[in-house]
Each structure stands twice: as structure tokens, then as C-alpha cells.
Design an enzyme around this catalytic site. Sequence first.
Site, PDB file in Angstrom:
ATOM      1  N   HIS A 286       0.858  -1.194   0.000  1.00 62.90           N
ATOM      2  CA  HIS A 286       0.000   0.000   0.000  1.00 62.90           C
ATOM      3  C   HIS A 286       0.888   1.235   0.000  1.00 62.90           C
ATOM      4  O   HIS A 286       1.855   1.303   0.768  1.00 62.90           O
ATOM      5  CB  HIS A 286      -0.886  -0.018   1.261  1.00 62.90           C
ATOM      6  CG  HIS A 286      -1.948   1.029   1.248  1.00 62.90           C
ATOM      7  ND1 HIS A 286      -1.681   2.360   1.469  1.00 62.90           N
ATOM      8  CD2 HIS A 286      -3.274   0.947   1.018  1.00 62.90           C
ATOM      9  CE1 HIS A 286      -2.811   3.045   1.385  1.00 62.90           C
ATOM     10  NE2 HIS A 286      -3.798   2.216   1.111  1.00 62.90           N
TER      11      HIS A 286
ATOM     12  N   CYS B 290      -3.693   2.594  -4.613  1.00 66.75           N
ATOM     13  CA  CYS B 290      -4.653   3.399  -3.849  1.00 66.75           C
ATOM     14  C   CYS B 290      -4.706   4.785  -4.491  1.00 66.75           C
ATOM     15  O   CYS B 290      -3.761   5.569  -4.373  1.00 66.75           O
ATOM     16  CB  CYS B 290      -4.236   3.480  -2.389  1.00 66.75           C
ATOM     17  SG  CYS B 290      -5.308   4.570  -1.438  1.00 66.75           S
TER      18      CYS B 290
ATOM     19  N   HIS C 140      -7.672   0.396  -4.379  1.00 60.78           N
ATOM     20  CA  HIS C 140      -8.431   1.182  -3.405  1.00 60.78           C
ATOM     21  C   HIS C 140      -8.889   2.413  -4.168  1.00 60.78           C
ATOM     22  O   HIS C 140      -8.038   3.208  -4.592  1.00 60.78           O
ATOM     23  CB  HIS C 140      -7.544   1.634  -2.252  1.00 60.78           C
ATOM     24  CG  HIS C 140      -7.214   0.556  -1.262  1.00 60.78           C
ATOM     25  ND1 HIS C 140      -6.456   0.795  -0.150  1.00 60.78           N
ATOM     26  CD2 HIS C 140      -7.561  -0.748  -1.207  1.00 60.78           C
ATOM     27  CE1 HIS C 140      -6.345  -0.332   0.552  1.00 60.78           C
ATOM     28  NE2 HIS C 140      -6.997  -1.279  -0.078  1.00 60.78           N
TER      29      HIS C 140
ATOM     30  N   ASP D  47     -12.803   2.960  -1.250  1.00 58.22           N
ATOM     31  CA  ASP D  47     -12.030   3.271  -0.065  1.00 58.22           C
ATOM     32  C   ASP D  47     -12.666   4.468   0.638  1.00 58.22           C
ATOM     33  O   ASP D  47     -13.009   5.467   0.004  1.00 58.22           O
ATOM     34  CB  ASP D  47     -10.600   3.595  -0.480  1.00 58.22           C
ATOM     35  CG  ASP D  47      -9.619   3.460   0.658  1.00 58.22           C
ATOM     36  OD1 ASP D  47     -10.014   2.974   1.732  1.00 58.22           O
ATOM     37  OD2 ASP D  47      -8.449   3.836   0.473  1.00 58.22           O
ATOM     38  N   HIS D  48     -12.811   4.344   1.913  1.00 63.60           N
ATOM     39  CA  HIS D  48     -13.370   5.404   2.763  1.00 63.60           C
ATOM     40  C   HIS D  48     -14.727   5.877   2.209  1.00 63.60           C
ATOM     41  O   HIS D  48     -15.182   5.417   1.171  1.00 63.60           O
ATOM     42  CB  HIS D  48     -12.419   6.595   2.908  1.00 63.60           C
ATOM     43  CG  HIS D  48     -11.060   6.175   3.390  1.00 63.60           C
ATOM     44  ND1 HIS D  48      -9.990   7.008   3.409  1.00 63.60           N
ATOM     45  CD2 HIS D  48     -10.615   4.981   3.872  1.00 63.60           C
ATOM     46  CE1 HIS D  48      -8.927   6.357   3.872  1.00 63.60           C
ATOM     47  NE2 HIS D  48      -9.285   5.127   4.151  1.00 63.60           N
TER      48      HIS D  48
ATOM     49  N   TYR E  56     -14.908   4.513   7.484  1.00 65.10           N
ATOM     50  CA  TYR E  56     -15.493   3.227   7.081  1.00 65.10           C
ATOM     51  C   TYR E  56     -16.971   3.114   7.438  1.00 65.10           C
ATOM     52  O   TYR E  56     -17.429   2.094   7.948  1.00 65.10           O
ATOM     53  CB  TYR E  56     -14.667   2.076   7.669  1.00 65.10           C
ATOM     54  CG  TYR E  56     -13.330   1.969   6.976  1.00 65.10           C
ATOM     55  CD1 TYR E  56     -13.203   1.281   5.770  1.00 65.10           C
ATOM     56  CD2 TYR E  56     -12.194   2.606   7.481  1.00 65.10           C
ATOM     57  CE1 TYR E  56     -11.989   1.209   5.100  1.00 65.10           C
ATOM     58  CE2 TYR E  56     -10.968   2.540   6.819  1.00 65.10           C
ATOM     59  CZ  TYR E  56     -10.883   1.839   5.626  1.00 65.10           C
ATOM     60  OH  TYR E  56      -9.683   1.773   4.953  1.00 65.10           O
TER      61      TYR E  56
HETATM   62  C1  DNO Z   1      -6.585   3.178   5.184  1.00 65.11           C
HETATM   63  C2  DNO Z   1      -5.981   1.970   4.690  1.00 65.11           C
HETATM   64  C3  DNO Z   1      -4.578   1.704   5.200  1.00 65.11           C
HETATM   65  C4  DNO Z   1      -4.123   0.353   4.721  1.00 65.11           C
HETATM   66  C5  DNO Z   1      -2.754  -0.043   5.146  1.00 65.11           C
HETATM   67  C6  DNO Z   1      -2.336  -1.285   4.416  1.00 65.11           C
HETATM   68  O1  DNO Z   1      -7.753   3.347   5.053  1.00 65.11           O
HETATM   69  O2  DNO Z   1      -6.016   1.921   3.313  1.00 65.11           O
HETATM   70  O3  DNO Z   1      -4.579   1.718   6.588  1.00 65.11           O
HETATM   71  O4  DNO Z   1      -4.986  -0.620   5.203  1.00 65.11           O
HETATM   72  O5  DNO Z   1      -1.844   0.939   4.913  1.00 65.11           O
HETATM   73  O6  DNO Z   1      -1.299  -1.916   5.082  1.00 65.11           O
END
Ligand code: DNO
Length: 388
Positions: free
Chosen positions: A233, A271, A298, A345-346, A363
Site C-alpha cells: 500500500h 490506492c 483502493h 475506499d473510505h 469506514y
Molecule cells: C486506510 C488503509 C490503510 C491500509 C494499510 C495497508 O484506510 O487503506 O490503513 O490498510 O496501509 O497496510
Amino acid sequence: MKQTFRWFGDSDPVTLSYIKQAGATGVVTALHHTPNGEIWTVKDIMKVKSTITSASLEWSFIESIPIHENIKLRTGDYLKRIENYKQSLINVVECGVKNVCYNFMPVLDWTRTHLHWELDNGGTALRFDKVDMAVFECHIMKREGVENSYSKEILKKAHTRFASMASIEKKRLEDSILKGLPGTVDDLTIPVFKNMIAQYDDLSHQDLKSNLSYFLNEIIPLAEELGIKMAIHPDDPPMDIMGLPRIIKSESDLDDLVGFIDSPSNGITFCTGSLGANPDNDLPKMIRKFKDNIHFLHLRNVRREADGSFYEDNHLEGSSNMYEVVKAVKDIEKERGIELTMRPDHGHQMLNDLDTQSTYSGYTAIGRLKGLAELRGLEMGISKSLDL
Ligand code: DNO
């Protein structure tokens, strides 16, 4: 794209049943209770897996098997921690899970200065404010050497802002930064945090990269043999913070990463939120360039501001062109003949989720459901109109 949702286990108010109703087919989760650096046991992995499969969902990606600080520092018992990591990989494969996300950020994982930043429409978003970060580093934790990390202008603004902050605001800022965001390290206090960052005092970016390369050369041959896809990530935010080196934030960092060891198992979690906060990153171009190494997506969108601050915008808005991003994803999927796993994501805190404080920051159910629905529509539109 395979649509998934992150799930934090039985204590997550966003249940597997909600995830199923959102239309996702898989979940992304971890053994959140196993301490970092310990072996994931088959028994514990199977327990989580059977809960997921009983809800007719698939465990699509592990996010994450975290990397112990001693491995990042290549110090102390790092060799034992690497052996533990290898055993965890063997055990997850025994349970039929073959996709593993991880990160190599020192001490802190993702970091925000605001967890409930009010939007014009009444919802709230996550935000990273450069001036607030400087307030925290200069005036709250009082980090030595901080004046070398910010421009004079930001330091001046931070000084003025701190002077006008009520103590409740200072506390809110400290908590936002240090009280472990979901999936991250434990909650920290300033003294503990200071000790942890001191360990990195003499570690340059190059040193940290070389420690990552060492780790990957230990792990990836085994991962490849086991059929595991590892997916790093990127650093979030994609810049050094607290004087700590951050090494996965740009196209050239990803060039280095894939160069550390050539293997289909040495992959990337692309991401778009983390990489998109760096204005130099051309996301569609990078997707095409790293097409063979991207194993996990992501998808979210940040709105960048001139001084390096950003907030998390609607998934299709913000500073990155999500149409071009998804189009690049569809192109590489077609080329590789696969479907990539994605999670929205989020998401904003909105509607009924505003009445509850129990969901994990970023989340919420409804904000992510909205993101997933928009991305799903975008994907269908692109696929149908371009025959991808
Ligand atoms: C945040 C996430 C990160 C991710 C880590 C992966 O929302 O995308 O915390 O889980 O960095 O190791």
C-alpha cells in the site's frame, strides 16, 4: 472489477449482512487482534474465514499482515519476525487465502488531522491539513528539528493558528493523529510516539528502501512458490511526516519497488487516494505502466489544495479523473484477462451514519455504499460504451 468492502471483524457495526446488501461479493479483512509480528495461526485464520463464507462472501484480500517495526528498521529480532511472517503466509495459503496487502510506513500508517471535517452538504469527510499537521509537530508534540520540515510560511500560519486554538481543539487534533486509525498501529501517546520516531533518526530514505528490498527478497520467493500476491500500500499521505522517511509515494518509488525483485508476487495496492494526493502522480499513466504488478485497487478521490492539504471528496469528484482511472483499469483487465479486486475506499459520514460514533473513521456504511454504487455505474458505463 471484483467489488469488495473492508470489514473489521465481529465488532464492526457494518456487518457482513450489510456488505452483502451493498452488492459486494467479497470482504477485505485481517486478524486485527493478533499482535504485529506474531504468527497468524491456522485456527484463527479459519475462524474468520468461516464467518465470512457462512455469510456467502469471499475473503478476497488480507489487509494487512502488518510488518513489524524491527523489520522496517532491520534491527533487533527482525530475522525472527521475518520467519514469523513467512509462517503466516504459509498458514493463510493453507486456509485458501492468497492475496496479502501490507505497507512499509514507519511508525504511523495513514494519518489525518480531521476525522469529521464538515462538508457544505452537512456530511463529514476525512481531511489532512498541512498547517494543522505543523501545529501538532511544532506546538503540541514539540518535535526537534521540525523547522526543517516546513516552509517559513506554513510555520508562521501554524504559530498563529495554535495561538487561537481552544484546548478542546488541540486535544481533537492530537487524538485525530495519534489514536490509531482503523487497521493501523495501536493508539499512541506523545512520549511513546517520540521514542518510536527516535528509532528512525539515523535512517535515510535509501536505508528504508534497502530494508524493504531485503524484506522482499526474503519473502517474495516463498510468496511466489505459494501462489500469493503481495500488494504494497502506498504511503498516506504521500510525503514525509514527523521527520519519518516515506518511500512509496510516486512513480519512481514504484519503479524502485518492482525493481527490488522481479516477480508477479511483488505487487501493488493501487490506492488512488494516497497516490492522488501527490500532484505529480499521473494515475492513469501509472496504472498502465505498472499493469502487471497491480493486484488490488483502493478507489477514492482526494481534493488537493495548494499547500499540500487535501480532503476526501466524493468518489467521482476530487482532483483525480476517476473516469480515466477506471478506463485504465478496464484496459489492463482486458489485456491481462482478469478482474481486479477493488474496494471503495473510505466514504463520507452522512445520513443515518451521522447519528452514530461507532463506525470506524472513514469506514461508514452509507458513504462507502454510495462510493461503491457510483464506481459500479462508472465501470458499467465505460465497459458498455467502449466494449471493454
Ligand atoms: C486506510 C488503509 C490503510 C491500509 C494499510 C495497508 O484506510 O487503506 O490503513 O490498510 O496501509 O497496510
